[in-house]
Design an enzyme around this catalytic site. Structure first.
Site, PDB file in Angstrom:
ATOM      1  N   ASP A  25       0.830  -1.211   0.000  1.00 27.79           N
ATOM      2  CA  ASP A  25       0.000   0.000   0.000  1.00 27.79           C
ATOM      3  C   ASP A  25       0.869   1.269   0.000  1.00 27.79           C
ATOM      4  O   ASP A  25       2.000   1.246   0.486  1.00 27.79           O
ATOM      5  CB  ASP A  25      -0.903  -0.017   1.237  1.00 27.79           C
ATOM      6  CG  ASP A  25      -2.028   0.994   1.131  1.00 27.79           C
ATOM      7  OD1 ASP A  25      -2.316   1.451   0.005  1.00 27.79           O
ATOM      8  OD2 ASP A  25      -2.628   1.325   2.175  1.00 27.79           O
TER       9      ASP A  25
ATOM     10  N   ASN B  99     -10.541  -2.526  -6.384  1.00 28.21           N
ATOM     11  CA  ASN B  99      -9.741  -1.606  -7.222  1.00 28.21           C
ATOM     12  C   ASN B  99     -10.362  -1.379  -8.607  1.00 28.21           C
ATOM     13  O   ASN B  99     -10.023  -0.404  -9.285  1.00 28.21           O
ATOM     14  CB  ASN B  99      -8.307  -2.115  -7.400  1.00 28.21           C
ATOM     15  CG  ASN B  99      -7.448  -1.996  -6.155  1.00 28.21           C
ATOM     16  OD1 ASN B  99      -6.489  -2.743  -5.967  1.00 28.21           O
ATOM     17  ND2 ASN B  99      -7.768  -1.062  -5.269  1.00 28.21           N
TER      18      ASN B  99
HETATM   19  C1  FPP Z   1      -1.665   0.349  -3.420  1.00 24.21           C
HETATM   20  O1  FPP Z   1      -1.280   1.692  -3.468  1.00 24.21           O
HETATM   21  C2  FPP Z   1      -1.162  -0.379  -4.541  1.00 24.21           C
HETATM   22  C3  FPP Z   1      -1.912  -0.930  -5.549  1.00 24.21           C
HETATM   23  C4  FPP Z   1      -3.374  -0.806  -5.625  1.00 24.21           C
HETATM   24  C5  FPP Z   1      -1.311  -1.642  -6.669  1.00 24.21           C
HETATM   25  C6  FPP Z   1      -0.108  -2.463  -6.351  1.00 24.21           C
HETATM   26  C7  FPP Z   1       0.707  -2.561  -7.571  1.00 24.21           C
HETATM   27  C8  FPP Z   1       2.039  -2.516  -7.624  1.00 24.21           C
HETATM   28  C9  FPP Z   1       2.911  -2.506  -6.456  1.00 24.21           C
HETATM   29  C10 FPP Z   1       2.762  -2.472  -8.918  1.00 24.21           C
HETATM   30  C11 FPP Z   1       2.554  -3.594  -9.831  1.00 24.21           C
HETATM   31  C12 FPP Z   1       2.554  -4.923  -9.212  1.00 24.21           C
HETATM   32  C13 FPP Z   1       3.240  -5.961  -9.701  1.00 24.21           C
HETATM   33  C14 FPP Z   1       3.105  -7.287  -9.073  1.00 24.21           C
HETATM   34  C15 FPP Z   1       4.144  -5.779 -10.819  1.00 24.21           C
HETATM   35  P1  FPP Z   1      -2.414   2.801  -3.589  1.00 24.21           P
HETATM   36  O2  FPP Z   1      -2.534   3.163  -5.021  1.00 24.21           O
HETATM   37  O3  FPP Z   1      -3.676   2.341  -2.963  1.00 24.21           O
HETATM   38  O4  FPP Z   1      -1.740   3.948  -2.756  1.00 24.21           O
HETATM   39  P2  FPP Z   1      -2.482   5.058  -1.880  1.00 24.21           P
HETATM   40  O5  FPP Z   1      -3.267   4.337  -0.825  1.00 24.21           O
HETATM   41  O6  FPP Z   1      -1.336   5.838  -1.317  1.00 24.21           O
HETATM   42  O7  FPP Z   1      -3.333   5.856  -2.820  1.00 24.21           O
END
Ligand code: FPP
Length: 242
Positions: free
Chosen positions: A15, A63
């Site tokens: 996250d 998501n």
């Molecule tokens: C959460 O951060 C992250 C995600 C919803 C996506 C996770 C994806 C990756 C780490 C990159 C791609 C993955 C792979 C396996 C290549 P958020 O967007 O919810 O952050 P925030 O809460 O700060 O808005």
């Protein structure tokens, strides 16, 4: 005294990509790209420490409600990651798996995923499971539906349904429950991740955002895990007499 064993299975809620980007005045996509680099750090750390299973929460069913442009970026990033990292996964003896409602993924992404899974299927090192279009409640509902179908077809008596029977119909069938769950960016919640499987999982929440996660953070989290006593609802054994 033998040192405590490392966790067999680590699960991670990655996250804070968005916050990482915002703090730097960058678009959210930059946070996701940086987050993909941390995945490498995490796999490398698990491999070095002898952790056999790593499960990463890469995209939840919830998501899908994000802006379409962000979904497109994430799916393209995932597709590129799968294509670019396939050779590395072979070198590292990684067996790739995926859990979730995978049929909802865009076709090119699904294709890259299927190809990487097929390519790495006989590797016997670490099992890397990507949770994609994943929801814990959805997984349990799908398992319940599968059991109901078994009953309907006369293969299963409702009396014989146990936690083990239900576990065997989860997407994670064959994968042991996580010993350690790590969540980055400081939020204290589970967010519909592996709800059934984390009954007795140790939880560590780190304040840093996922793109800042390094191998050293994983090593420190494992050391913290090894200092914990896990009683699984029982009591510590009495100390043996001198
Ligand atoms: C959460 O951060 C992250 C995600 C919803 C996506 C996770 C994806 C990756 C780490 C990159 C791609 C993955 C792979 C396996 C290549 P958020 O967007 O919810 O952050 P925030 O809460 O700060 O808005």
């Amino acid at each position: 005294m033998t040192p405590p064993a490392p966790p067999k299975h680590i699960a991670v809620i990655m996250d804070g990509n968005g916050r990482w980007a915002r703090e730097r005045g960058l678009p959210r996509s930059a946070g996701h790209r940086a987050g993909a680099e941390s995945v490498r750090e995490c796999v490398e750390g698990c491999k070095e420490m002898g952790v056999n299973f790593l499960t990463l929460y890469a995209f939840s069913v919830e998501n899908w409600s994000r802006p379409q442009s962000e979904i497109d970026t994430l799916m393209k990033l995932l597709e590129r990651f799968l294509r670019e990292k396939s050779r590395e996964m072979m070198e590292w003896n990684v067996r790739l798996k995926a859990i979730g409602r995978l049929h909802l993924l865009p076709a090119p992404c699904r294709k890259a995923l299927d190809e990487a899974i097929a390519l790495t299927a006989t590797n016997e090192g670490i099992t890397l499971t990507l949770a994609l279009s994943y929801g814990g409640r959805e997984e349990i509902a799908d398992a319940a539906a599968a059991l109901a179908q078994d009953v309907l077809e006369g293969h299963l008596d409702p009396q014989d349904i146990t936690p083990a029977t239900l576990s065997s119909r989860l997407y994670t069938s064959g994968i042991p429950d996580p010993d350690l769950l790590i969540r980055t960016s400081g939020e204290l919640r589970i967010s519909n991740f592996l709800l059934w499987q984390i009954s007795y999982t140790e939880i560590i929440v780190l304040r840093k955002n996922w793109p800042d996660f390094k191998k050293s953070d994983l090593i420190e989290a494992v050391a913290q895990f090894q200092r914990r006593r896990r009683r699984f609802g029982s009591v510590d054994p009495a100390p043996s007499a001198p």
